[in-house]
Design a protein around this motif. Structure first.
Motif, PDB file in Angstrom:
ATOM      1  N   PHE A 267      42.287  55.100  59.196  1.00 47.75           N
ATOM      2  CA  PHE A 267      41.306  56.143  58.962  1.00 47.75           C
ATOM      3  C   PHE A 267      41.053  56.166  57.245  1.00 47.75           C
ATOM      4  O   PHE A 267      42.117  56.328  56.586  1.00 47.75           O
ATOM      5  CB  PHE A 267      41.933  57.593  59.180  1.00 47.75           C
ATOM      6  CG  PHE A 267      41.247  58.890  58.817  1.00 47.75           C
ATOM      7  CD1 PHE A 267      41.295  59.537  57.784  1.00 47.75           C
ATOM      8  CD2 PHE A 267      39.702  59.052  59.223  1.00 47.75           C
ATOM      9  CE1 PHE A 267      40.714  60.578  57.274  1.00 47.75           C
ATOM     10  CE2 PHE A 267      39.084  60.018  58.712  1.00 47.75           C
ATOM     11  CZ  PHE A 267      39.453  60.868  57.727  1.00 47.75           C
TER      12      PHE A 267
ATOM     13  N   ALA B 259      34.950  61.653  54.918  1.00 47.07           N
ATOM     14  CA  ALA B 259      34.767  61.526  56.071  1.00 47.07           C
ATOM     15  C   ALA B 259      35.167  63.006  57.133  1.00 47.07           C
ATOM     16  O   ALA B 259      34.866  63.071  58.149  1.00 47.07           O
ATOM     17  CB  ALA B 259      35.816  60.501  56.811  1.00 47.07           C
ATOM     18  N   LEU B 260      35.721  63.856  56.199  1.00 54.78           N
ATOM     19  CA  LEU B 260      36.068  65.149  56.671  1.00 54.78           C
ATOM     20  C   LEU B 260      35.201  66.155  56.371  1.00 54.78           C
ATOM     21  O   LEU B 260      35.629  67.369  56.891  1.00 54.78           O
ATOM     22  CB  LEU B 260      37.512  65.516  56.458  1.00 54.78           C
ATOM     23  CG  LEU B 260      38.675  64.797  57.172  1.00 54.78           C
ATOM     24  CD1 LEU B 260      39.857  65.398  56.593  1.00 54.78           C
ATOM     25  CD2 LEU B 260      38.593  64.772  58.616  1.00 54.78           C
ATOM     26  N   GLN B 261      34.216  65.924  55.481  1.00 55.57           N
ATOM     27  CA  GLN B 261      33.334  66.961  55.010  1.00 55.57           C
ATOM     28  C   GLN B 261      32.310  67.298  56.091  1.00 55.57           C
ATOM     29  O   GLN B 261      31.635  66.555  56.806  1.00 55.57           O
ATOM     30  CB  GLN B 261      32.481  66.295  53.823  1.00 55.57           C
ATOM     31  CG  GLN B 261      33.328  66.305  52.643  1.00 55.57           C
ATOM     32  CD  GLN B 261      32.551  65.599  51.578  1.00 55.57           C
ATOM     33  OE1 GLN B 261      31.457  65.234  51.555  1.00 55.57           O
ATOM     34  NE2 GLN B 261      33.131  65.415  50.383  1.00 55.57           N
ATOM     35  N   ILE B 262      32.296  68.772  56.186  1.00 53.36           N
ATOM     36  CA  ILE B 262      31.479  69.103  57.454  1.00 53.36           C
ATOM     37  C   ILE B 262      30.166  69.610  56.726  1.00 53.36           C
ATOM     38  O   ILE B 262      30.082  70.215  55.880  1.00 53.36           O
ATOM     39  CB  ILE B 262      32.206  70.540  57.859  1.00 53.36           C
ATOM     40  CG1 ILE B 262      33.403  70.139  58.565  1.00 53.36           C
ATOM     41  CG2 ILE B 262      31.290  71.071  58.835  1.00 53.36           C
ATOM     42  CD1 ILE B 262      34.233  71.279  59.448  1.00 53.36           C
TER      43      ILE B 262
ATOM     44  N   ILE C 149      39.811  67.834  62.503  1.00 55.04           N
ATOM     45  CA  ILE C 149      38.821  68.817  61.830  1.00 55.04           C
ATOM     46  C   ILE C 149      39.326  70.128  61.922  1.00 55.04           C
ATOM     47  O   ILE C 149      39.208  71.016  60.699  1.00 55.04           O
ATOM     48  CB  ILE C 149      37.195  68.654  62.480  1.00 55.04           C
ATOM     49  CG1 ILE C 149      36.565  67.284  62.191  1.00 55.04           C
ATOM     50  CG2 ILE C 149      36.444  69.847  61.770  1.00 55.04           C
ATOM     51  CD1 ILE C 149      35.556  67.236  62.941  1.00 55.04           C
TER      52      ILE C 149
ATOM     53  N   LEU D  34      38.391  56.965  64.749  1.00 57.00           N
ATOM     54  CA  LEU D  34      38.403  58.123  64.465  1.00 57.00           C
ATOM     55  C   LEU D  34      37.016  58.401  63.505  1.00 57.00           C
ATOM     56  O   LEU D  34      36.290  59.359  63.695  1.00 57.00           O
ATOM     57  CB  LEU D  34      39.470  58.255  63.477  1.00 57.00           C
ATOM     58  CG  LEU D  34      39.896  59.802  63.079  1.00 57.00           C
ATOM     59  CD1 LEU D  34      39.429  60.794  64.355  1.00 57.00           C
ATOM     60  CD2 LEU D  34      41.182  59.988  62.568  1.00 57.00           C
ATOM     61  N   ALA D  35      36.693  57.502  62.554  1.00 59.68           N
ATOM     62  CA  ALA D  35      35.553  57.589  61.563  1.00 59.68           C
ATOM     63  C   ALA D  35      34.312  57.834  62.368  1.00 59.68           C
ATOM     64  O   ALA D  35      33.487  58.626  62.264  1.00 59.68           O
ATOM     65  CB  ALA D  35      35.558  56.488  60.840  1.00 59.68           C
TER      66      ALA D  35
ATOM     67  N   LEU E 262      34.400  61.182  64.337  1.00 55.88           N
ATOM     68  CA  LEU E 262      34.105  62.475  63.011  1.00 55.88           C
ATOM     69  C   LEU E 262      32.529  62.591  62.698  1.00 55.88           C
ATOM     70  O   LEU E 262      32.020  63.706  62.500  1.00 55.88           O
ATOM     71  CB  LEU E 262      34.958  61.937  62.000  1.00 55.88           C
ATOM     72  CG  LEU E 262      36.367  62.465  62.057  1.00 55.88           C
ATOM     73  CD1 LEU E 262      37.168  61.993  60.824  1.00 55.88           C
ATOM     74  CD2 LEU E 262      36.795  63.856  62.112  1.00 55.88           C
TER      75      LEU E 262
ATOM     76  N   ILE F 113      30.491  65.879  63.097  1.00 57.81           N
ATOM     77  CA  ILE F 113      30.030  66.660  61.874  1.00 57.81           C
ATOM     78  C   ILE F 113      29.375  66.097  60.999  1.00 57.81           C
ATOM     79  O   ILE F 113      28.969  66.510  59.519  1.00 57.81           O
ATOM     80  CB  ILE F 113      31.530  67.110  61.140  1.00 57.81           C
ATOM     81  CG1 ILE F 113      32.216  66.060  60.615  1.00 57.81           C
ATOM     82  CG2 ILE F 113      32.156  68.126  61.864  1.00 57.81           C
ATOM     83  CD1 ILE F 113      33.430  66.457  59.490  1.00 57.81           C
TER      84      ILE F 113
END
Lengths: 445, 733
Positions: free
Chosen positions: A183, A198-201, A246, B642-643, B646, B650
């Motif tokens: 990741f 990558a985790l930005q919503i 998330i 995973l990327a 995601l 989102i």
């Protein structure tokens, strides 16, 4: 942080926290520390963790872990050397922190490889098998996460800030499925900060809606199934892992460096590398088994003093590579030690090759794989061991020569994985995890 | 030593402790255990034994022992560097090397001519001296006696005979139940005219350990289906097919519309599988539209098709789609995947010309023979799109691998270093293939030179181009005879492998899998089907449209998808296998649902010859074409980790389309469409059907009276997101 809405259930876990658009902030950590949740997970596992610090570009061994102070200027280079906590063993002058810690670490000075090209050299070091056209091999982080999958909220293999190593042409998973890809926090190759982009919503979404979407998707598939329209249900593990990442407050919190006290952040240094090391520690605490910290910029064909020591004048952070390395890495090792994590976390510092033991016309050094150094700390490695040495000018191994395969076999062994086991490629070919390498007995005997 | 066994008697070997478990009276066992001490005398009476005066043939007997006992396996002495300083050829492909290593290397230390028992090879094999490989055979075994005798005869190489071919007797076995045990034999036909039972010397293995149980040469079947036993003796391989039906008889009437159904149905009968019935009109039309045009069909068109009473409406729909411009675009894309347009660093200009050349041929007669011939014999500048084939590598060996893989459907790569362990390709043949491409010059223009430098390491001389039948090819451009040989009707590779590939695209899996791995030891699930497809394809000049038509109008293609946990049945095409939509088709479908039309100026497969560079396509599973891009199998391609997940959840790609102001959802809400209307339209375009009662109730319940506008909008967006990721949407089913 002022917009944080905190409503906790009786078990202390926040569920309905709204995320500010574009940042990781506003998470409402709640009463339950993310470390406690993951600790239970970690305790279950016998296998060790690993933090692999990758000095992308090929760090010069003569300016770092294998200086040659007695040689003429054109060999020893422009920097001086200092004593370490092991008498007779010296480091480059920019490593005072690590020099003090040497008596707790293991240093290999006889590492040797035939490959002096970034992509191939990196592949060999990271996979443990000499690259061949017929088959791409998986990097150690991928193999580890494939062989020891974790069920927690965080992924098994994380790359900070990304896995763009060796010219970014490596496929880290090799012949293993893409589920074991690391990741990466960001795909950008020149990240300014450690936001996990990558985790930005994006706009308007929140964790409630994310959960809802996953639920609706599964419901739709069940409808289709009952109408006999699509065959079997798919494997939701990829989706579930994304949703967990998330929506799990502990997982997202692990990525949030703002939660660390300023004092700790300063200890590691404000450079991107320093903060990467700090984030790596948080990842390990959160249950990640393998963290690759990618520190690019070490391909110093020119201007050693500026690039390695002084840094560029007028830069945001006018510090060279080695002082940043020293500060971040020393802080990491000390911090892991203080938190009781060092025994179960193997820290490895390596690069694709060393650099020529002769300064070139540009005041730099070129590629040199024939002899270079690798540093170990923690994870059960011996304290204060220097294994192998290079000759008087740092050109060839004089004793204790080890190949990248030997290194990989040793690392796997230290992590509780059998390097000789056979895996199977997608087209059915059996292949050994590590080509032809022997475990270095002094490290993992 | 005489290996002859009278085929009319059961082989009754002298029982030995250890591996060989042949049932024999206990007394006999005791007798032998006593007799091994008197080896030379006892041997004279045993039917399969070594007699002191019979010369032992190294090449056929000792080599067999080495293979049978795993000495030359890839994890042991057959590996690239050997083991413990002892190198053998992998699976015995090089007896010259092996002879040298055993007899001459290490100053002849490995054998002891005057005291055979103390030969290193025997001591190691029996683990009397420390041997990392452990015990390979006992000192009272047949193998031991054979090697011992050979050494005491002087460890020579008499080459008394050569192996011509092996036979498996019987070549296939049909079981009726799991209680049965059946036996087979491996027979070797030698150059001296002898036919010998070599069952004990052949290396026998199972392709699937769960389905069969093997005790020497006695088989029991554990699971129904069609299974294979792989047999290897010296340098030859063979496959024994074993069948156990799933049920005693098939219950349904088997519908048929042509030779494809006849072949499939006979297979289904043999295996006791009942096929499912054909799917309804709406499902069929959606399938056709996706497989032939690469698009979701309009709701009205589907409606009209469903309501039509015309008896040949299906065939008419097929013919009209085959003549459509969108067919050209979609199948150009399929061929671009196949031929790796844009892969291996091809620049935009080269890739685009390469693709353009393909499109021209597809638009015209779409003849694969033409594509093969033109690409193989191409010369000139990048303007000649066909030369794109030569701009994927500069290595003659890799070029040969590409040619063989693309047009013959075989993987010869292994033979670069050693004889192919599972097929008949010899190392020298690899370099004979490479010889066709050794003269290619690639500076700007592609041209052929007669000066080559490629050496065949097996002969030590310059590599000479030669066809698999051995015929050498010389002349200014050896590629022309290669292309002619390849595209002849009788060529055993071209018709089968190209037809199988097209079959796999339309049916979800090939008649053999993987589709680029045609070899003797890769079992074919239905030989009659494969041969029929190949014949049809050849007779129709290897054109795409006739073969595609023949496949989609068959009953097999029209069957429903169905669920059955026994996935091993899928190889026999008893149902339609759902498979994930190719990346550009999926993107097109997403655009169609969210925006009403494609967002990209030109759809992914018209302009973009390098789809691996388009973010949206990569996210949706586009292959990067640096290696083979095989047709998506029924299990689907992996999601990019995973990327990828995601980003889908989102990230921007889906969400920007879903919330687009001018898109379907926002406009419908603006125009005050009711929730029921929106739901109906979504289902019709995404699934080509209306929601049933249960589905309507489930979704509409969520839209409670108190729901505000903003929340209603978000709710619809989430429902749409779920639809776009649902199996029914992302698969062709």
């Amino acid at each position: 942080m002022s917009n944080r809405t905190r409503s906790t259930r009786c078990d202390g876990i926040t569920r309905r926290s709204f995320v500010r658009i574009g940042t990781l902030g506003g998470l409402g950590m709640g009463l339950l520390d993310f470390r406690t949740m993951a600790a239970a997970e970690t305790a279950r596992r016998n296998n060790k963790n690993c933090i692999l610090v990758w000095l992308d570009g090929g760090a010069s061994h003569l300016e770092t872990f294998d200086p040659k102070p007695l040689m003429p200027q054109e060999v020893r280079g422009p920097l001086n050397s200092i004593a370490t906590s092991i008498p007779g063993v010296r480091f480059g002058e920019c490593l005072p922190g690590l020099a003090k810690l040497m008596s707790q670490m293991t240093l290999l000075r006889g590492v040797t490889s035939p490959l002096g090209e970034h992509n191939l050299g990196a592949q060999y070091m990271l996979t443990g098998t000499k690259p061949v056209p017929a088959l791409e091999y998986p990097v150690m982080g991928c193999a580890v996460s494939h062989l020891n999958p974790v069920g927690g909220d965080l992924p098994a293999h994380v790359a900070i800030p990304n896995h763009a190593v060796g010219g970014a042409r490596i496929r880290p998973n090799g012949y293993l499925p893409s589920s074991c890809l690391p990741f990466e926090l960001t795909k950008s190759d020149k990240p300014k900060a450690l936001d996990a982009t990558a985790l930005q919503i994006t706009g308007g979404l929140d964790q409630v809606r994310v959960d809802r979407r996953a639920e609706y998707l599964k419901r739709l598939d069940q409808f289709s199934l009952s109408l006999d329209r699509t065959g079997a249900l798919p494997d939701y593990s990829g989706l579930d892992q994304a949703v967990r990442l998330i929506t799990s407050p502990s997982a997202r919190a692990a990525f949030d460096l703002e939660q660390e006290p300023g004092r700790i952040r300063n200890q590691y240094g404000q450079s991107l590398f320093g903060q990467s090391c700090l984030l790596a520690r948080r990842m390990i605490e959160g249950g990640v088994k393998f963290v690759t910290v990618n520190y690019p910029g070490w391909d110093t064909h020119d201007n050693l003093v500026v690039r390695l020591k002084d840094g560029y004048v007028g830069a945001l952070d006018p510090v060279g590579l080695i002082p940043n390395l020293d500060r971040g890495l020393s802080a990491l090792i000390a911090d892991l030690g203080e938190r009781g994590l060092l025994e179960e976390t193997l820290v490895v510092v390596m690069a694709e090759f060393g650099r020529t033991p002769r300064i070139n016309a540009l005041g730099g050094r070129d590629h040199w794989p024939r002899a270079f150094s690798v540093l170990f700390a923690g994870g059960g490695t011996p304290r204060g061991l220097v294994h192998g040495e290079s000759d008087e000018s740092g050109e060839s191994p004089k004793s204790g020569a080890v190949s990248p395969s030997d290194l990989a076999a040793t690392i796997y062994s230290l992590l509780g994985i059998d390097p000789n086991q056979e895996l199977v490629t997608p087209d059915g070919r059996p292949v050994r995890l590590v080509g032809d390498g022997s475990v270095i007995k002094q490290l993992a005997g | 030593m005489d290996n002859r066994i009278d085929p009319n008697t059961r082989s009754s070997n002298v029982p030995l402790p250890g591996k060989w478990r042949t049932p024999v009276p206990l007394l006999m066992l005791r007798l032998v255990q006593f007799c091994w001490l008197l080896v030379p005398f006892a041997m004279q009476n045993a039917p399969v034994s070594v007699r002191a005066d019979e010369p032992v043939d190294f090449d056929t007997q000792i080599m067999a022992v080495i293979s049978k006992n795993g000495c030359n396996a890839a994890s042991c002495h057959g590996s690239a560097g050997g083991r413990g300083g002892f190198q053998l050829s992998l699976f015995g492909s090089d007896p010259d090397l092996d002879y040298d290593q055993i007899v001459r290397e290490r100053q002849g230390r490995r054998i002891h001519l005057n005291d055979p028992e103390n030969s290193l090879v025997l001591q190691k094999a029996t683990d009397s001296i420390g041997h990392e490989g452990g015990l390979r055979f006992d000192s009272d075994s047949r193998e031991y006696r054979l090697v011992h005798e050979w050494i005491s005869q002087g460890a020579g190489r008499i080459r008394s005979r050569e192996l011509e071919r092996i036979e498996i007797d019987p070549p296939s076995i049909d079981f009726e139940n799991e209680a049965q045990m059946r036996e087979f034999r491996v027979l070797a036909n030698f150059s001296d005219g002898q036919k010998v039972d070599v069952s004990q010397d052949a290396v026998i293995s199972l392709l699937d350990e769960e389905s069969l149980f093997l005790d020497g040469t006695v088989i029991t079947v554990r699971r129904p289906g069609q299974h294979s036993v792989l047999v290897r003796y010296l340098d030859q391989v063979g496959l024994l097919q074993v069948t156990l039906p799933y049920a005693a008889e098939t219950s349904n009437d088997l519908s048929r519309r042509g030779f494809i159904d006849d072949a499939i149905n006979s297979g289904l009968n043999r295996l006791g599988i009942s096929p499912v019935s054909e799917a309804d009109d709406r499902t069929l039309y959606r399938r056709l539209s996706l497989d032939l045009l690469g698009e979701l069909p309009d709701a009205e068109v589907v409606q009209a098709f469903a309501e039509s009473k015309s008896p040949d409406k299906f065939e008419q729909a097929v013919d009209s789609m085959l003549a459509d411009a969108r067919f050209v675009e979609l199948w150009t894309w399929h061929l671009a995947e196949w031929l790796r347009v844009g892969g291996s660093g091809q620049d935009e200009k080269v890739a685009s010309n390469y693709q353009h050349w393909i499109r021209k041929i597809v638009r015209d007669d779409a003849s694969l023979a033409r594509l093969a011939t033109e690409s193989l014999t191409a010369t000139g500048s990048p303007e000649n799109g066909a030369t794109g084939f030569y701009r994927l590598t500069s290595d003659p060996g890799i070029q040969a691998e590409l040619a063989c893989n693309t047009w013959m459907g075989v993987r010869v790569g292994c033979a670069n270093c050693h004889n192919h362990p599972l097929d008949h390709w010899k190392r020298t043949e690899y370099f004979q293939f490479a010889g066709f491409f050794a003269g290619i010059r690639r500076s700007g223009e592609i041209r052929v030179s007669t000066e080559t430098t490629l050496v065949n390491p097996v002969t030590g001389k310059l590599a000479v181009a030669a066809l698999p039948d051995g015929e050498e090819v010389s002349g200014a451009d050896p590629r022309k005879p290669f292309a002619e040989w390849l595209t002849k009707n009788e060529n055993p590779y071209f018709a089968r492998s190209t037809a199988n590939r097209i079959w796999a695209i339309l049916m979800g899996r090939g008649v053999y899998e993987p589709v680029d791995d045609f070899r003797e030891t890769n079992p074919v699930s239905n030989q009659e089907l494969l041969d029929g497809l190949a014949n049809f394809h050849a007779v129709n000049n290897f054109q795409l449209r006739p073969l595609i038509r023949e496949i989609v109008v068959s009953s097999a293609w029209r069957r429903q998808t169905s669920i059955d946990p026994v996935t091993s049945k899928d190889r026999f095409f008893w149902r339609f296998m759902p498979r994930e939509l190719p990346a550009p088709v999926l993107l097109e479908a997403i655009d169609r649902v969210t925006l009403g039309e494609s967002k990209m100026e030109q759809t992914a497969w018209t302009a973009h010859s390098q789809p691996g560079q388009i973010v949206e396509l990569v996210l949706l599973g586009q292959c990067d074409r640096n290696a083979n891009c095989l047709p998506a199998s029924a299990t689907g391609s992996s999601q990019g980790g995973l990327a990828g997940n995601l980003e889908l959840m989102i990230g921007r790609v889906l969400n920007s389309r879903i919330s687009e102001r001018n898109g379907f959802l926002m406009k419908s809400i603006e125009e005050s469409s009711s929730d029921l209307e929106i739901l109906e339209q979504l289902y019709l375009i995404a699934y080509s059907r209306s929601p049933n009662q249960l589905e309507q109730k489930f979704w509409l319940e969520k839209f409670t009276d108190g729901l505000g506008d903003a929340s209603r909008e978000k709710l619809w967006q989430d429902i749409m997101w779920a639809i776009l990721n649902s199996r029914e949407f992302v698969t062709n089913h």
